[in-house]
Design a protein around this motif. Structure first.
Motif, PDB file in Angstrom:
ATOM      1  N   SER A  95      29.718-109.179-144.589  1.00 34.74           N
ATOM      2  CA  SER A  95      31.057-108.752-144.176  1.00 34.74           C
ATOM      3  C   SER A  95      31.016-108.196-142.758  1.00 34.74           C
ATOM      4  O   SER A  95      29.970-107.750-142.293  1.00 34.74           O
ATOM      5  CB  SER A  95      31.566-107.659-145.118  1.00 34.74           C
ATOM      6  OG  SER A  95      31.689-108.161-146.420  1.00 34.74           O
ATOM      7  N   VAL A 163      41.535-102.902-141.701  1.00 33.89           N
ATOM      8  CA  VAL A 163      40.954-103.979-142.496  1.00 33.89           C
ATOM      9  C   VAL A 163      40.473-105.064-141.533  1.00 33.89           C
ATOM     10  O   VAL A 163      41.279-105.721-140.883  1.00 33.89           O
ATOM     11  CB  VAL A 163      41.976-104.573-143.493  1.00 33.89           C
ATOM     12  CG1 VAL A 163      41.312-105.668-144.334  1.00 33.89           C
ATOM     13  CG2 VAL A 163      42.562-103.496-144.382  1.00 33.89           C
ATOM     14  N   VAL A 165      38.539-108.656-141.013  1.00 31.21           N
ATOM     15  CA  VAL A 165      38.299-109.868-141.790  1.00 31.21           C
ATOM     16  C   VAL A 165      37.527-110.863-140.922  1.00 31.21           C
ATOM     17  O   VAL A 165      37.854-111.061-139.756  1.00 31.21           O
ATOM     18  CB  VAL A 165      39.640-110.510-142.238  1.00 31.21           C
ATOM     19  CG1 VAL A 165      39.397-111.736-143.086  1.00 31.21           C
ATOM     20  CG2 VAL A 165      40.496-109.507-142.967  1.00 31.21           C
ATOM     21  N   GLU A 171      36.192-108.931-146.213  1.00 36.07           N
ATOM     22  CA  GLU A 171      36.951-107.813-145.668  1.00 36.07           C
ATOM     23  C   GLU A 171      36.119-106.538-145.674  1.00 36.07           C
ATOM     24  O   GLU A 171      35.356-106.306-146.597  1.00 36.07           O
ATOM     25  CB  GLU A 171      38.218-107.553-146.491  1.00 36.07           C
ATOM     26  CG  GLU A 171      39.252-108.637-146.409  1.00 36.07           C
ATOM     27  CD  GLU A 171      40.520-108.299-147.179  1.00 36.07           C
ATOM     28  OE1 GLU A 171      40.537-107.281-147.904  1.00 36.07           O
ATOM     29  OE2 GLU A 171      41.492-109.046-147.041  1.00 36.07           O
TER      30      GLU A 171
END
Length: 180
Positions: A95, A163, A165, A171
């Motif tokens: 991530s 957040v 991405v 995320e």
């Protein structure tokens, strides 16, 4: 593991020989290795989680191979002995990282990094009562790591939720309280 060079007998052979050896080709080299069998131990929770994560990463990699633009992007990042599929699996496995959130007047500046590319950063401004006051997408600055979002107001006692991405859709969520 043994590497085979210029052996006419093994140039066309691939697969397993009994329960002893496996012969395969990788990056143009023929490799002979001891045949592995299934583990007799029950998998741990961490192993099951890792298998699931790899299953999702492999599914993403198979899907991007169909998209010529993304395939070319990942291929451009591949090193020797790697291909677009390997890079896509690697990207899907991790991530993005939100390293820093700071305020400059009404602007929220987020430093987000990913080994490959952060695709988007969404900002949510939450008031003291806990309801979302506003939300929107941040804009990438010229340095390639800072994302800027101009808020209408930053309510004292509230918080900002960030957040980040990446391309595969992983995320990372990080919060920062707004000082009173």
């Amino acid at each position: 593991m043994a590497l085979v060079k210029d052996n006419i007998l093994l140039q066309c052979i691939r697969g397993s020989l009994g329960d002893q050896l496996t012969i395969y080709e990788r990056n143009g080299q023929i490799i002979i290795a001891k045949k592995r069998g299934p583990s007799k131990n029950k998998p741990t929770i961490k192993q099951l989680e890792a298998r699931y994560k790899m299953k999702i990463a492999a599914a993403y990699a198979r899907a991007i191979i169909e998209d010529p633009e993304l395939k070319a992007y990942y291929k451009s990042l591949a090193g020797p002995g790697q291909n677009a599929y390997n890079m896509a699996v690697k990207d899907a496995y991790k991530s993005p990282e939100v390293q820093n959130i700071r305020f400059e007047e009404e602007t929220v500046i987020v430093t987000a990094k990913d080994e490959f590319r952060v695709a988007a950063v969404e900002i949510r401004v939450v008031n003291k009562a806990g309801s979302i006051q506003e939300r929107g997408n941040a804009v990438l600055s010229r340095n390639g790591v800072d994302w800027h979002y101009k808020a209408t107001s930053l309510p004292p006692g509230g918080k900002v939720i960030v957040v980040a991405v990446d391309l595969p859709g992983n995320e990372t969520v990080k919060e920062l309280s707004i000082g009173e």
